[in-house]
Structure formats: C-alpha cells, structure tokens
Design an enzyme around this catalytic site. Structure first.
Site, PDB file in Angstrom:
ATOM      1  N   ASP A  85     -25.531   7.055   6.282  1.00 57.44           N
ATOM      2  CA  ASP A  85     -24.596   7.147   7.408  1.00 57.44           C
ATOM      3  C   ASP A  85     -23.266   7.707   6.912  1.00 57.44           C
ATOM      4  OD1 ASP A  85     -23.961   6.338  10.296  1.00 57.44           O
ATOM      5  OD2 ASP A  85     -22.258   5.551   9.143  1.00 57.44           O
ATOM      6  N   TYR A 140     -15.049  11.287   6.400  1.00 57.53           N
ATOM      7  CA  TYR A 140     -15.164  10.520   5.156  1.00 57.53           C
ATOM      8  C   TYR A 140     -14.840  11.392   3.937  1.00 57.53           C
ATOM      9  CZ  TYR A 140     -17.698   7.184   8.169  1.00 57.53           C
ATOM     10  OH  TYR A 140     -18.069   6.322   9.172  1.00 57.53           O
ATOM     11  N   LYS A 150     -20.695  12.658  11.812  1.00 57.45           N
ATOM     12  CA  LYS A 150     -19.923  12.347  13.027  1.00 57.45           C
ATOM     13  C   LYS A 150     -18.874  13.420  13.281  1.00 57.45           C
ATOM     14  CE  LYS A 150     -20.629   7.483  11.851  1.00 57.45           C
ATOM     15  NZ  LYS A 150     -20.498   7.300  10.389  1.00 57.45           N
ATOM     16  N   HIS A 187     -17.522  10.504  16.884  1.00 62.82           N
ATOM     17  CA  HIS A 187     -17.047   9.398  16.046  1.00 62.82           C
ATOM     18  C   HIS A 187     -16.213   8.400  16.849  1.00 62.82           C
ATOM     19  CE1 HIS A 187     -16.027   8.549  11.565  1.00 62.82           C
ATOM     20  NE2 HIS A 187     -16.065   7.426  12.249  1.00 62.82           N
TER      21      HIS A 187
HETATM   22  N1  NAP Z   1     -18.334   4.658  13.216  1.00 65.41           N
HETATM   23  C1  NAP Z   1     -17.257   4.140  12.678  1.00 65.41           C
HETATM   24  O1  NAP Z   1     -16.124   4.299  13.172  1.00 65.41           O
HETATM   25  C2  NAP Z   1     -17.401   3.287  11.455  1.00 65.41           C
HETATM   26  C3  NAP Z   1     -16.357   2.429  11.081  1.00 65.41           C
HETATM   27  C4  NAP Z   1     -16.548   1.620   9.950  1.00 65.41           C
HETATM   28  C5  NAP Z   1     -17.732   1.712   9.213  1.00 65.41           C
HETATM   29  N2  NAP Z   1     -18.709   2.585   9.616  1.00 65.41           N
HETATM   30  C6  NAP Z   1     -19.985   2.704   8.844  1.00 65.41           C
HETATM   31  O2  NAP Z   1     -20.424   1.423   8.421  1.00 65.41           O
HETATM   32  C7  NAP Z   1     -20.508   1.385   7.008  1.00 65.41           C
HETATM   33  C8  NAP Z   1     -20.243  -0.011   6.465  1.00 65.41           C
HETATM   34  O3  NAP Z   1     -19.057  -0.559   6.978  1.00 65.41           O
HETATM   35  P1  NAP Z   1     -17.901  -1.115   6.053  1.00 65.41           P
HETATM   36  O4  NAP Z   1     -17.824  -0.252   4.878  1.00 65.41           O
HETATM   37  O5  NAP Z   1     -16.701  -1.267   6.907  1.00 65.41           O
HETATM   38  O6  NAP Z   1     -18.337  -2.615   5.746  1.00 65.41           O
HETATM   39  P2  NAP Z   1     -19.518  -3.479   5.107  1.00 65.41           P
HETATM   40  O7  NAP Z   1     -20.691  -2.675   4.754  1.00 65.41           O
HETATM   41  O8  NAP Z   1     -19.660  -4.611   6.082  1.00 65.41           O
HETATM   42  O9  NAP Z   1     -18.799  -4.059   3.812  1.00 65.41           O
HETATM   43  C9  NAP Z   1     -18.583  -3.292   2.672  1.00 65.41           C
HETATM   44  C10 NAP Z   1     -18.067  -4.237   1.594  1.00 65.41           C
HETATM   45  O10 NAP Z   1     -19.085  -5.198   1.271  1.00 65.41           O
HETATM   46  C11 NAP Z   1     -19.312  -5.244  -0.117  1.00 65.41           C
HETATM   47  N3  NAP Z   1     -20.752  -5.509  -0.307  1.00 65.41           N
HETATM   48  C12 NAP Z   1     -21.790  -4.722   0.064  1.00 65.41           C
HETATM   49  N4  NAP Z   1     -22.965  -5.300  -0.229  1.00 65.41           N
HETATM   50  C13 NAP Z   1     -22.677  -6.486  -0.815  1.00 65.41           C
HETATM   51  C14 NAP Z   1     -23.471  -7.522  -1.346  1.00 65.41           C
HETATM   52  N5  NAP Z   1     -24.802  -7.456  -1.346  1.00 65.41           N
HETATM   53  N6  NAP Z   1     -22.832  -8.614  -1.857  1.00 65.41           N
HETATM   54  C15 NAP Z   1     -21.484  -8.686  -1.873  1.00 65.41           C
HETATM   55  N7  NAP Z   1     -20.670  -7.727  -1.381  1.00 65.41           N
HETATM   56  C16 NAP Z   1     -21.265  -6.632  -0.854  1.00 65.41           C
HETATM   57  C17 NAP Z   1     -18.871  -3.885  -0.642  1.00 65.41           C
HETATM   58  O11 NAP Z   1     -18.423  -4.014  -1.975  1.00 65.41           O
HETATM   59  P3  NAP Z   1     -18.871  -3.031  -3.181  1.00 65.41           P
HETATM   60  O12 NAP Z   1     -18.850  -1.626  -2.647  1.00 65.41           O
HETATM   61  O13 NAP Z   1     -17.795  -3.273  -4.193  1.00 65.41           O
HETATM   62  O14 NAP Z   1     -20.225  -3.467  -3.643  1.00 65.41           O
HETATM   63  C18 NAP Z   1     -17.713  -3.550   0.313  1.00 65.41           C
HETATM   64  O15 NAP Z   1     -16.504  -4.116  -0.160  1.00 65.41           O
HETATM   65  C19 NAP Z   1     -19.508   2.461   6.548  1.00 65.41           C
HETATM   66  O16 NAP Z   1     -19.735   2.902   5.235  1.00 65.41           O
HETATM   67  C20 NAP Z   1     -19.775   3.543   7.582  1.00 65.41           C
HETATM   68  O17 NAP Z   1     -20.962   4.236   7.249  1.00 65.41           O
HETATM   69  C21 NAP Z   1     -18.572   3.355  10.714  1.00 65.41           C
END
Ligand code: NAP
Length: 319
Positions: A67, A72, A97, A130
């Site tokens: 994704d 990004y 996006k 997006h």
């Molecule tokens: N459409 C939009 O506007 C939008 C907005 C936000 C996000 N997104 C999408 O959603 C994705 C994920 O969202 P997000 O990055 O906000 O949050 P997330 O995936 O909920 O959280 C990411 C965090 O969790 C940690 N983590 C991941 N797996 C883990 C595990 N097994 N144990 C402990 N910690 C863990 C990561 O740390 P480490 O990296 O240090 O392991 C990072 O700090 C984005 O990359 C993007 O693709 C889309």
C-alpha cells in the site's frame, strides 16, 4: 451476550462460512474479479534504505500487497525493491494514491504516469483518491471540485478503460462524501474505501454501511499508528487473547481486523515484525467477540488523524 451491530455480525458469519477453524480468507474478490490480498505492507513514512529492506523482506516473507501513495515519496524505492525481490509484478498487488494537488482532470493522468514510472510498472492494481480535497494553486482548496469530485472520478474511469489502472476507490471520504460521489452517473463505482480503523477508532457503522454497498474497507493505522501502537499492544484483552492463543498482540489485532472483513495495512521497517504481521489467523468466536466488544465500548477519547486545520481548510474533512 455481547451486543454487535448486525453488519459486523453478518460479515463475521460470512467469513466463518469461508474459513476453517484456524484460517482466515487470504483474498477478497472485487467486482472486477481481481483478488486483493487481505494483508498489505504499508509504506507511509518509510524513507531511504529502509524502504528497500521493508519491501524486499515483506515480499520474500510472502506479502503480495503493497500500500503506497505518490505523496509518500518512495515509489521509486518500492519499484526497485519489487524488481530486486524476484517476485513477478503480476503476482503483487500495487496500490497508489492520487495526491490532492492533482484532482483537476487535466492533471490526473500525468500524476498517475509519474507513479507508474517510479514504480517501474505500466499498471496499478488499485488507484485511490487519497483525500476528498482538491488543492488549488494559491488557495487551500477548490470548493467545487472538492464538493463534487465527479470530474476527477471520470478521469480515473478513463484510466481504467485505458488499462493503466485495474480498480479505483477512495480514501478518507466520509459516508456523506462517498454517497455524493456515488450519486453521479458513474461508469465504475468505488470498490474500496481506505480509512483509519484501529482498536481506538473501530468504526463499526462505517464497516456496516460499506458492506451494504459492496465496498471493501481497508483499515489504515491498524495498530494505532506510531503514537498509539504501544497502547494498543498493551490492551489487557489483547494481551490475554495473545497469551491464550500463543500469538503476538500485533497478530491478534491484525487477525481481528481481517475477521471483521477489512483489509489491513500494517507498516513496519523491522524485519521480524514484518514477518510476524503476515501471520493472521481466525480468533475463536468468543475471543473475537470479546475484542470487538472491548474496541467498541472503551471510553478513552481518541483523536483520529485529521489534517483539516494544518491544511488551512475551513471545515472538517470528515463531515
Ligand atoms: N490513506 C491514508 O491517508 C493513510 C493514512 C495513514 C496510513 N495509511 C496506510 O496505512 C499504513 C499503516 O498505518 P500507520 O503507519 O499509520 O500505522 P500502523 O501500521 O498502525 O503502525 C505503525 C507502527 O507500528 C509499529 N509496528 C508494526 N508492527 C509491529 C509489531 N508487530 N509489533 C510492534 N510494533 C509494530 C511500527 O514500528 P516499526 O516500523 O519500528 O517496526 C510503526 O511504528 C501506512 O503505511 C499507509 O500505507 C494510509
């Protein structure tokens, strides 16, 4: 007996019929017939050499869904890692996006072409708007195109017809905005809505609405994002379930998302976590219900990710 919205119960029952006692469906079939994997690697905020490591680790571990997004600013690294992984392009689901600055119909194709060139591919599996905000030079946003993005959508439909994109959808739209869009004479309906969904902000009503409208929900920030991931993984119910099932707390949370019928997009740059996060499995009904109940009934206030003010917009994007 816990009380659930009928939508969640329905999605759960439907999934139960399609699963063995321990497995969850690995893909969801979209109206186009394309099968989208339920677990993706998210690459927002992943920079530099970490992009390549994360994407290659994920693909080698078995992920087949990335994704991404133009904003990004790491699509070239994602494309490079895809090539280096040796996994065939046709076996990987690539989402990108359309950024807010390119909603004017004359700008859509160039923005898409830029993503395609950077990713090193000639088509996307999914292209999402997006945000429901059309930016305009010198002003925070274009009122008309933001209120009715039909001209942008028509251009996306054209991109599907020309084979540059296989499926189209939206992100960060409220139900009101999505209903407005669907109210236009669309040739292709949005098949996906990507929004924030996690333990702290579980959005059962949105999931129910989307199910009724045959729109797949993708849960972003599924672990609560960097600022809340630790809190999420320390929720007593999540820890207890993890212990009981011999799973990690993150696996419990991600399994719960998929069991609710939503695609999950966990982001990690840590190889061991990337590998862990792919291992989702069905929670026994009583434990699924316990977690659903905890997520939909806790009282903690939660501020969803909302850039309205930062973008100088004089309304709430989600209204
Ligand atoms: N459409 C939009 O506007 C939008 C907005 C936000 C996000 N997104 C999408 O959603 C994705 C994920 O969202 P997000 O990055 O906000 O949050 P997330 O995936 O909920 O959280 C990411 C965090 O969790 C940690 N983590 C991941 N797996 C883990 C595990 N097994 N144990 C402990 N910690 C863990 C990561 O740390 P480490 O990296 O240090 O392991 C990072 O700090 C984005 O990359 C993007 O693709 C889309």
């Amino acid at each position: 007996m816990p009380v659930f919205s009928s939508g969640i119960r329905h999605v759960f029952k439907r999934l139960q019929r399609n699963m063995t006692s321990e497995s969850l469906p690995s893909h969801y079939t979209l109206p186009s017939g394309d099968k989208i994997p339920f677990v993706a690697l998210g690459v927002w905020q992943v920079k530099g050499a970490k992009v390549g490591v994360a994407v290659e680790t994920a693909l080698k571990a078995g992920y087949r869904h990335i994704d991404g997004g133009w904003i990004y600013r790491n699509e070239a690294q994602v494309g490079k890692a895809l090539k280096a992984s040796g996994v065939s392009r046709k076996d990987v689901w690539l989402t990108s996006k359309l950024w807010n600055a390119f909603h004017a119909p004359q700008d859509v194709e160039a923005a898409l072409d830029d993503s395609l060139a950077k990713l090193g591919t000639d088509y996307l599996d999914m292209y999402l708007m997006h945000w429901p905000i059309a930016r305009k030079n010198g002003e925070p946003y274009d009122k008309e195109l933001t209120e009715n993005p039909y001209p942008t959508w028509q251009k996306l439909e054209e991109m599907v017809a020309r084979g540059k994109v296989r499926n189209i959808g939206v992100s960060n739209f409220s139900v009101r905005r999505l209903e407005n869009l669907i109210g236009n004479p669309l040739k292709i309906r949005p098949v996906v809505i990507q929004v924030e969904i996690n333990y702290w902000f579980p959005q059962p009503d949105l999931i129910e609405w989307a199910k009724e409208h045959n729109i797949l929900v993708q849960a972003y920030s599924p672990l609560g994002g960097t600022s809340r991931v630790e809190d999420t993984l320390n929720v007593p119910e999540i820890k207890e379930i993890a212990e009981q099932l011999g799973m990690t707390p993150a696996q419990v949370v991600l399994s719960w998302h998929v069991q609710r019928g939503t695609v999950v997009l966990p982001r990690s740059v840590t190889p061991s976590r990337i590998i862990d996060n792919l291992q989702v499995s069905a929670l026994p009904p009583v434990l699924f219900e316990k977690l659903e109940m905890a997520a939909t009934s806790h009282k903690l206030p939660y501020q969803r990710f909302n850039p309205s003010k930062n973008w100088g917009i004089d309304f709430d994007i989600f209204d």
